[in-house]
Design a protein around this motif. Structure first.
Motif, mmCIF file in Angstrom:
data_model
loop_
_atom_site.group_PDB
_atom_site.id
_atom_site.type_symbol
_atom_site.label_atom_id
_atom_site.label_comp_id
_atom_site.label_asym_id
_atom_site.label_seq_id
_atom_site.Cartn_x
_atom_site.Cartn_y
_atom_site.Cartn_z
ATOM 1 N N PRO A 80 3.694 22.976 6.369
ATOM 2 C CA PRO A 80 3.526 24.355 5.879
ATOM 3 C C PRO A 80 2.561 25.149 6.750
ATOM 4 N N GLN A 81 2.549 26.447 6.489
ATOM 5 C CA GLN A 81 1.661 27.330 7.248
ATOM 6 C C GLN A 81 0.210 26.947 6.966
ATOM 7 N N TYR A 82 -0.602 26.849 7.993
ATOM 8 C CA TYR A 82 -1.968 26.340 7.912
ATOM 9 C C TYR A 82 -2.834 27.004 6.829
ATOM 10 N N PRO A 83 -2.878 28.359 6.756
ATOM 11 C CA PRO A 83 -3.802 28.950 5.789
ATOM 12 C C PRO A 83 -3.436 28.655 4.334
ATOM 13 N N GLN A 84 -2.178 28.234 4.091
ATOM 14 C CA GLN A 84 -1.769 27.971 2.706
ATOM 15 C C GLN A 84 -2.283 26.619 2.213
ATOM 16 N N PHE A 85 -2.894 25.861 3.120
ATOM 17 C CA PHE A 85 -3.240 24.491 2.769
ATOM 18 C C PHE A 85 -4.719 24.413 2.388
ATOM 19 N N SER A 86 -4.996 23.961 1.174
ATOM 20 C CA SER A 86 -6.386 23.833 0.743
ATOM 21 C C SER A 86 -6.980 22.534 1.279
ATOM 22 N N ARG A 87 -8.116 22.649 1.947
ATOM 23 C CA ARG A 87 -8.740 21.444 2.514
ATOM 24 C C ARG A 87 -9.818 20.884 1.581
ATOM 25 N N ASP A 88 -10.180 21.654 0.554
ATOM 26 C CA ASP A 88 -11.290 21.230 -0.313
ATOM 27 C C ASP A 88 -10.784 20.288 -1.394
ATOM 28 N N PHE A 89 -10.226 19.194 -0.979
ATOM 29 C CA PHE A 89 -9.625 18.263 -1.919
ATOM 30 C C PHE A 89 -10.089 16.877 -1.489
ATOM 31 N N PRO A 90 -10.648 16.069 -2.405
ATOM 32 C CA PRO A 90 -11.183 14.773 -1.985
ATOM 33 C C PRO A 90 -10.064 13.768 -1.691
ATOM 34 N N ILE A 91 -9.621 13.740 -0.462
ATOM 35 C CA ILE A 91 -8.497 12.866 -0.096
ATOM 36 C C ILE A 91 -8.683 12.448 1.367
ATOM 37 N N THR A 92 -8.332 11.211 1.668
ATOM 38 C CA THR A 92 -8.471 10.747 3.048
ATOM 39 C C THR A 92 -7.232 11.127 3.864
ATOM 40 N N VAL A 93 -7.366 10.962 5.174
ATOM 41 C CA VAL A 93 -6.241 11.213 6.071
ATOM 42 C C VAL A 93 -5.074 10.286 5.706
ATOM 43 N N GLU A 94 -5.362 8.992 5.505
ATOM 44 C CA GLU A 94 -4.274 8.046 5.215
ATOM 45 C C GLU A 94 -3.553 8.409 3.911
ATOM 46 N N GLN A 95 -4.333 8.789 2.875
ATOM 47 C CA GLN A 95 -3.692 9.170 1.598
ATOM 48 C C GLN A 95 -2.825 10.423 1.788
ATOM 49 N N THR A 96 -3.297 11.332 2.631
ATOM 50 C CA THR A 96 -2.522 12.563 2.888
ATOM 51 C C THR A 96 -1.193 12.216 3.548
ATOM 52 N N VAL A 97 -1.256 11.345 4.554
ATOM 53 C CA VAL A 97 -0.030 10.996 5.291
ATOM 54 C C VAL A 97 0.919 10.212 4.368
ATOM 55 N N LEU A 98 0.353 9.362 3.520
ATOM 56 C CA LEU A 98 1.197 8.609 2.576
ATOM 57 C C LEU A 98 1.974 9.537 1.636
ATOM 58 N N MET A 99 1.402 10.720 1.363
ATOM 59 C CA MET A 99 2.125 11.669 0.491
ATOM 60 C C MET A 99 3.492 12.009 1.058
ATOM 61 N N GLY A 100 3.636 11.906 2.386
ATOM 62 C CA GLY A 100 4.936 12.148 3.004
ATOM 63 C C GLY A 100 5.978 11.125 2.596
ATOM 64 N N ARG A 101 5.528 10.013 1.971
ATOM 65 C CA ARG A 101 6.455 8.953 1.539
ATOM 66 C C ARG A 101 6.876 9.132 0.081
ATOM 67 N N LEU A 102 6.324 10.155 -0.604
ATOM 68 C CA LEU A 102 6.585 10.254 -2.049
ATOM 69 C C LEU A 102 8.070 10.327 -2.383
ATOM 70 N N GLY A 103 8.839 11.032 -1.542
ATOM 71 C CA GLY A 103 10.273 11.143 -1.817
ATOM 72 C C GLY A 103 11.030 9.845 -1.602
ATOM 73 N N THR A 104 10.440 8.929 -0.809
ATOM 74 C CA THR A 104 11.159 7.695 -0.459
ATOM 75 C C THR A 104 10.577 6.459 -1.148
ATOM 76 N N SER A 105 9.313 6.549 -1.628
ATOM 77 C CA SER A 105 8.668 5.379 -2.244
ATOM 78 C C SER A 105 9.088 5.262 -3.711
#
Ligand SMILES: Nc1ncnc2c1ncn2[C@@H]1O[C@H](COP(=O)(O)OP(=O)(O)OP(=O)(O)O)[C@@H](O)[C@H]1O
Length: 242
Positions: A80-105
């Motif tokens: 998504p477009q960069y400014p639409q993304f909230s960074r103030d969320f307690p989440i690690t890089v790995e957890q963020t990337v894993l979210m890309g698996r939600l549709g397949t996991s």
């Protein structure tokens, strides 16, 4: 030509007021790297949302991999477009990337070993594996963009759609990210919205200039006249060397 991976036929769309997209015809071939450019409010993000099935056109037909887009969503990676993304969320890089698996996991958050392996592979390919344990809010703008690309890659998409992936980051990082995209293009179709037609011309095969209706140009034919006709103003073409 083989069946297009993305096809829009006579698509019009409005948010209740004037038409934002009007009679759009666009076909994108497998392994194309297409750039979408155009003036502000020209309908670029709306076009991407129609391809993702987040919006439905009242008129016309959208097909992705031969099906309505909501049925092909698992095979689409989206940045998504960069400014639409909230960074103030307690989440690690790995957890963020894993979210890309939600549709397949399996169940939400119940990742399997192959999900973790796919996430690690995506982080390695985007060169953020060393940041896996870092909190998202501690990253630089360029690192964050790589993580968002990794998240989109984690589902092993056939189509990667990016909405201004290099907004607010400097040209050195922009070049690094587009070099990565060029590599991914060997195995997937890439659709990228960018405000910088001069820069993307060095990477994409085709540019769709969108101002309610797209006018497509092969990269070789992008010149001052094409840009002037689109923006209805003189726009400086900036030469970028890679
Ligand atoms: N959710 C919405 N509700 C109402 N109007 C909207 C909505 N989203 C976008 N619009 C309007 O639709 C038009 C096209 O917006 P869109 O975001 O698709 O353009 P864009 O080409 O991506 O613009 P930009 O380059 O500024 O990001 C604009 O006039 C915008 O104000």
């Amino acid at each position: 030509m083989n069946a297009p991976v993305v096809s829009l036929q006579d698509v019009s769309f409005s948010y209740g007021g004037p038409l934002v997209l009007d009679g759009v015809h666009l076909e994108i071939a497998e392994h194309e790297f297409i750039g979408i450019v155009g003036p502000n409010a020209g309908g670029k993000s709306t076009l991407l949302k129609l391809m993702l099935g987040l919006l439905e056109p009242p008129k016309g037909k959208v097909r992705v991999l031969g099906k309505p887009p909501e049925q092909s969503r698992r095979q689409i990676g989206y940045v998504p477009q960069y400014p639409q993304f909230s960074r103030d969320f307690p989440i690690t890089v790995e957890q963020t990337v894993l979210m890309g698996r939600l549709g397949t996991s399996g169940l939400f958050g119940n990742y399997r070993r192959r999900d973790r392996e796919a996430a690690r592979q995506a982080m390695a390919e985007t060169e953020v594996l060393n940041l896996a344990a870092r909190q998202l809010c501690t990253l630089s703008g360029g690192q964050l963009q790589r993580v968002l690309v990794a998240r989109a890659l984690a589902c092993d998409p056939r189509i990667l759609i990016l909405d201004e992936p290099t907004a607010n980051i400097d040209m050195r990082i922009e070049t690094e990210i587009f070099d990565l995209l060029k590599r991914f293009n060997e195995r997937m179709t890439i659709v990228v919205v960018s405000p910088d037609v001069g820069f993307i011309s060095g990477y994409v095969n085709r540019v769709a200039c969108l101002n309610r209706t797209p006018i497509c140009h092969s990269t070789a034919s992008i010149d001052g006249d094409a840009i002037h006709a689109l923006y209805d103003a003189d726009v400086r073409m900036v030469e970028h060397r890679h």
